[in-house]
Design a protein around this motif. Structure first.
Motif, PDB file in Angstrom:
ATOM      1  N   ALA A   3      46.561  25.523   5.888  1.00  0.00           N
ATOM      2  CA  ALA A   3      45.298  26.246   5.803  1.00  0.00           C
ATOM      3  C   ALA A   3      45.475  27.718   6.168  1.00  0.00           C
ATOM      4  N   ARG A   4      46.530  28.062   6.885  1.00  0.00           N
ATOM      5  CA  ARG A   4      46.782  29.447   7.250  1.00  0.00           C
ATOM      6  C   ARG A   4      47.394  30.247   6.105  1.00  0.00           C
ATOM      7  N   LEU A   5      47.948  29.579   5.141  1.00  0.00           N
ATOM      8  CA  LEU A   5      48.548  30.270   4.005  1.00  0.00           C
ATOM      9  C   LEU A   5      47.454  30.866   3.132  1.00  0.00           C
ATOM     10  N   PRO A   6      47.730  32.003   2.522  1.00  0.00           N
ATOM     11  CA  PRO A   6      46.748  32.566   1.591  1.00  0.00           C
ATOM     12  C   PRO A   6      46.455  31.580   0.460  1.00  0.00           C
ATOM     13  N   ALA A   7      45.246  31.623  -0.040  1.00  0.00           N
ATOM     14  CA  ALA A   7      44.834  30.702  -1.103  1.00  0.00           C
ATOM     15  C   ALA A   7      45.773  30.781  -2.292  1.00  0.00           C
ATOM     16  N   ARG A   8      46.213  31.983  -2.646  1.00  0.00           N
ATOM     17  CA  ARG A   8      47.085  32.112  -3.823  1.00  0.00           C
ATOM     18  C   ARG A   8      48.414  31.406  -3.616  1.00  0.00           C
ATOM     19  N   VAL A   9      48.879  31.333  -2.388  1.00  0.00           N
ATOM     20  CA  VAL A   9      50.130  30.627  -2.112  1.00  0.00           C
ATOM     21  C   VAL A   9      49.901  29.127  -2.162  1.00  0.00           C
ATOM     22  N   ARG A  10      48.770  28.677  -1.608  1.00  0.00           N
ATOM     23  CA  ARG A  10      48.455  27.240  -1.640  1.00  0.00           C
ATOM     24  C   ARG A  10      48.284  26.745  -3.067  1.00  0.00           C
ATOM     25  N   GLN A  11      47.855  27.618  -3.960  1.00  0.00           N
ATOM     26  CA  GLN A  11      47.613  27.225  -5.342  1.00  0.00           C
ATOM     27  C   GLN A  11      48.853  27.367  -6.221  1.00  0.00           C
ATOM     28  N   LEU A  12      49.934  27.849  -5.680  1.00  0.00           N
ATOM     29  CA  LEU A  12      51.117  28.132  -6.484  1.00  0.00           C
ATOM     30  C   LEU A  12      51.580  26.959  -7.341  1.00  0.00           C
ATOM     31  N   PRO A  13      51.687  25.755  -6.819  1.00  0.00           N
ATOM     32  CA  PRO A  13      52.146  24.657  -7.684  1.00  0.00           C
ATOM     33  C   PRO A  13      51.281  24.475  -8.924  1.00  0.00           C
ATOM     34  N   GLU A  14      49.957  24.570  -8.780  1.00  0.00           N
ATOM     35  CA  GLU A  14      49.075  24.431  -9.925  1.00  0.00           C
ATOM     36  C   GLU A  14      49.285  25.581 -10.904  1.00  0.00           C
ATOM     37  N   ARG A  15      49.468  26.781 -10.365  1.00  0.00           N
ATOM     38  CA  ARG A  15      49.689  27.939 -11.225  1.00  0.00           C
ATOM     39  C   ARG A  15      51.002  27.786 -11.990  1.00  0.00           C
ATOM     40  N   LEU A  17      52.377  24.948 -12.844  1.00  0.00           N
ATOM     41  CA  LEU A  17      52.132  23.927 -13.867  1.00  0.00           C
ATOM     42  C   LEU A  17      51.395  24.510 -15.070  1.00  0.00           C
ATOM     43  N   ILE A  18      50.400  25.314 -14.808  1.00  0.00           N
ATOM     44  CA  ILE A  18      49.635  25.921 -15.894  1.00  0.00           C
ATOM     45  C   ILE A  18      50.517  26.872 -16.698  1.00  0.00           C
ATOM     46  N   LEU A  68      46.964  21.695 -23.895  1.00  0.00           N
ATOM     47  CA  LEU A  68      46.992  22.004 -22.455  1.00  0.00           C
ATOM     48  C   LEU A  68      46.431  20.855 -21.634  1.00  0.00           C
ATOM     49  N   THR A  69      45.330  20.307 -22.091  1.00  0.00           N
ATOM     50  CA  THR A  69      44.717  19.189 -21.382  1.00  0.00           C
ATOM     51  C   THR A  69      45.682  18.018 -21.298  1.00  0.00           C
ATOM     52  N   LEU A  70      46.318  17.718 -22.401  1.00  0.00           N
ATOM     53  CA  LEU A  70      47.287  16.624 -22.425  1.00  0.00           C
ATOM     54  C   LEU A  70      48.473  16.935 -21.530  1.00  0.00           C
ATOM     55  N   GLU A  71      49.034  18.113 -21.664  1.00  0.00           N
ATOM     56  CA  GLU A  71      50.207  18.509 -20.886  1.00  0.00           C
ATOM     57  C   GLU A  71      49.902  18.506 -19.388  1.00  0.00           C
ATOM     58  N   LEU A  72      48.802  19.100 -19.003  1.00  0.00           N
ATOM     59  CA  LEU A  72      48.456  19.157 -17.587  1.00  0.00           C
ATOM     60  C   LEU A  72      48.082  17.785 -17.047  1.00  0.00           C
ATOM     61  N   GLY A  73      47.442  16.974 -17.862  1.00  0.00           N
ATOM     62  CA  GLY A  73      47.113  15.619 -17.439  1.00  0.00           C
ATOM     63  C   GLY A  73      48.351  14.788 -17.207  1.00  0.00           C
ATOM     64  N   VAL A  74      49.322  14.899 -18.101  1.00  0.00           N
ATOM     65  CA  VAL A  74      50.576  14.161 -17.966  1.00  0.00           C
ATOM     66  C   VAL A  74      51.336  14.650 -16.747  1.00  0.00           C
ATOM     67  N   ARG A  75      51.438  15.949 -16.578  1.00  0.00           N
ATOM     68  CA  ARG A  75      52.178  16.494 -15.428  1.00  0.00           C
ATOM     69  C   ARG A  75      51.496  16.147 -14.124  1.00  0.00           C
ATOM     70  N   SER A  76      50.157  16.195 -14.119  1.00  0.00           N
ATOM     71  CA  SER A  76      49.422  15.855 -12.907  1.00  0.00           C
ATOM     72  C   SER A  76      49.659  14.405 -12.532  1.00  0.00           C
ATOM     73  N   THR A  77      49.651  13.521 -13.516  1.00  0.00           N
ATOM     74  CA  THR A  77      49.892  12.111 -13.271  1.00  0.00           C
ATOM     75  C   THR A  77      51.296  11.894 -12.718  1.00  0.00           C
ATOM     76  N   LEU A  78      52.273  12.577 -13.300  1.00  0.00           N
ATOM     77  CA  LEU A  78      53.647  12.452 -12.816  1.00  0.00           C
ATOM     78  C   LEU A  78      53.785  12.976 -11.394  1.00  0.00           C
ATOM     79  N   ARG A  79      53.112  14.057 -11.093  1.00  0.00           N
ATOM     80  CA  ARG A  79      53.179  14.616  -9.736  1.00  0.00           C
ATOM     81  C   ARG A  79      52.596  13.649  -8.720  1.00  0.00           C
ATOM     82  N   ARG A  80      51.491  13.013  -9.065  1.00  0.00           N
ATOM     83  CA  ARG A  80      50.872  12.074  -8.125  1.00  0.00           C
ATOM     84  C   ARG A  80      51.750  10.842  -7.924  1.00  0.00           C
ATOM     85  N   ALA A  81      52.468  10.453  -8.973  1.00  0.00           N
ATOM     86  CA  ALA A  81      53.306   9.253  -8.887  1.00  0.00           C
ATOM     87  C   ALA A  81      54.572   9.520  -8.068  1.00  0.00           C
ATOM     88  N   ALA A  82      54.992  10.755  -7.984  1.00  0.00           N
ATOM     89  CA  ALA A  82      56.243  11.075  -7.274  1.00  0.00           C
ATOM     90  C   ALA A  82      56.076  11.001  -5.773  1.00  0.00           C
TER      91      ALA A  82
END
Length: 82
Positions: A3-15, A17-18, A68-82
Motif C-alpha cells: 500500500a506504500r508503493l505508488p499506485a502506478r507501481v502497484r498497477q505495473l503488472p496489469e500495464r 499485460l495490456i 484484447l478482451t480475449l488476450e487479457l482474459g486468457v492471460r488473467s486466467t493463467l495468472r490466477r492459476a499460477a
C-alpha cells in the motif's frame, strides 16, 4: 507494505499485460485503437487520418477490442492459476 508503493507501481503488472496484448495485435488494429482511444479521435477523424472508410475503422476497432478482451482474459486466467 504494498500500500506504500505508488499506485502506478502497484498497477505495473496489469500495464505490462495490456502492453503485451496491444503488441500482439496487427499493426492496423493497434493503430486504430491508438488513434481512437489514446488520442481521442472520432471514428470519422481516424478514418481520414488512415485514408480508409469510417466503417473500416469501426470494424478494426471491434476486431481489436475483441482480440484484447480475449488476450487479457486468457492471460488473467493463467495468472490466477499460477
Amino acid at each position: 507494505m504494498s500500500a506504500r508503493l505508488p499506485a502506478r507501481v502497484r498497477q505495473l503488472p496489469e500495464r505490462v499485460l495490456i502492453a503485451a496484448a496491444l503488441e500482439a495485435l496487427p499493426e492496423s488494429d493497434r493503430l486504430v485503437l491508438t488513434l481512437c482511444l489514446l488520442e481521442g479521435l472520432s471514428t470519422l477523424e481516424a478514418a481520414g487520418a488512415l485514408q480508409v472508410g469510417e466503417r473500416e475503422v469501426e470494424q478494426r476497432m471491434a476486431t481489436a477490442m475483441g482480440a484484447l478482451t480475449l488476450e487479457l482474459g486468457v492471460r488473467s486466467t493463467l495468472r490466477r492459476a499460477a
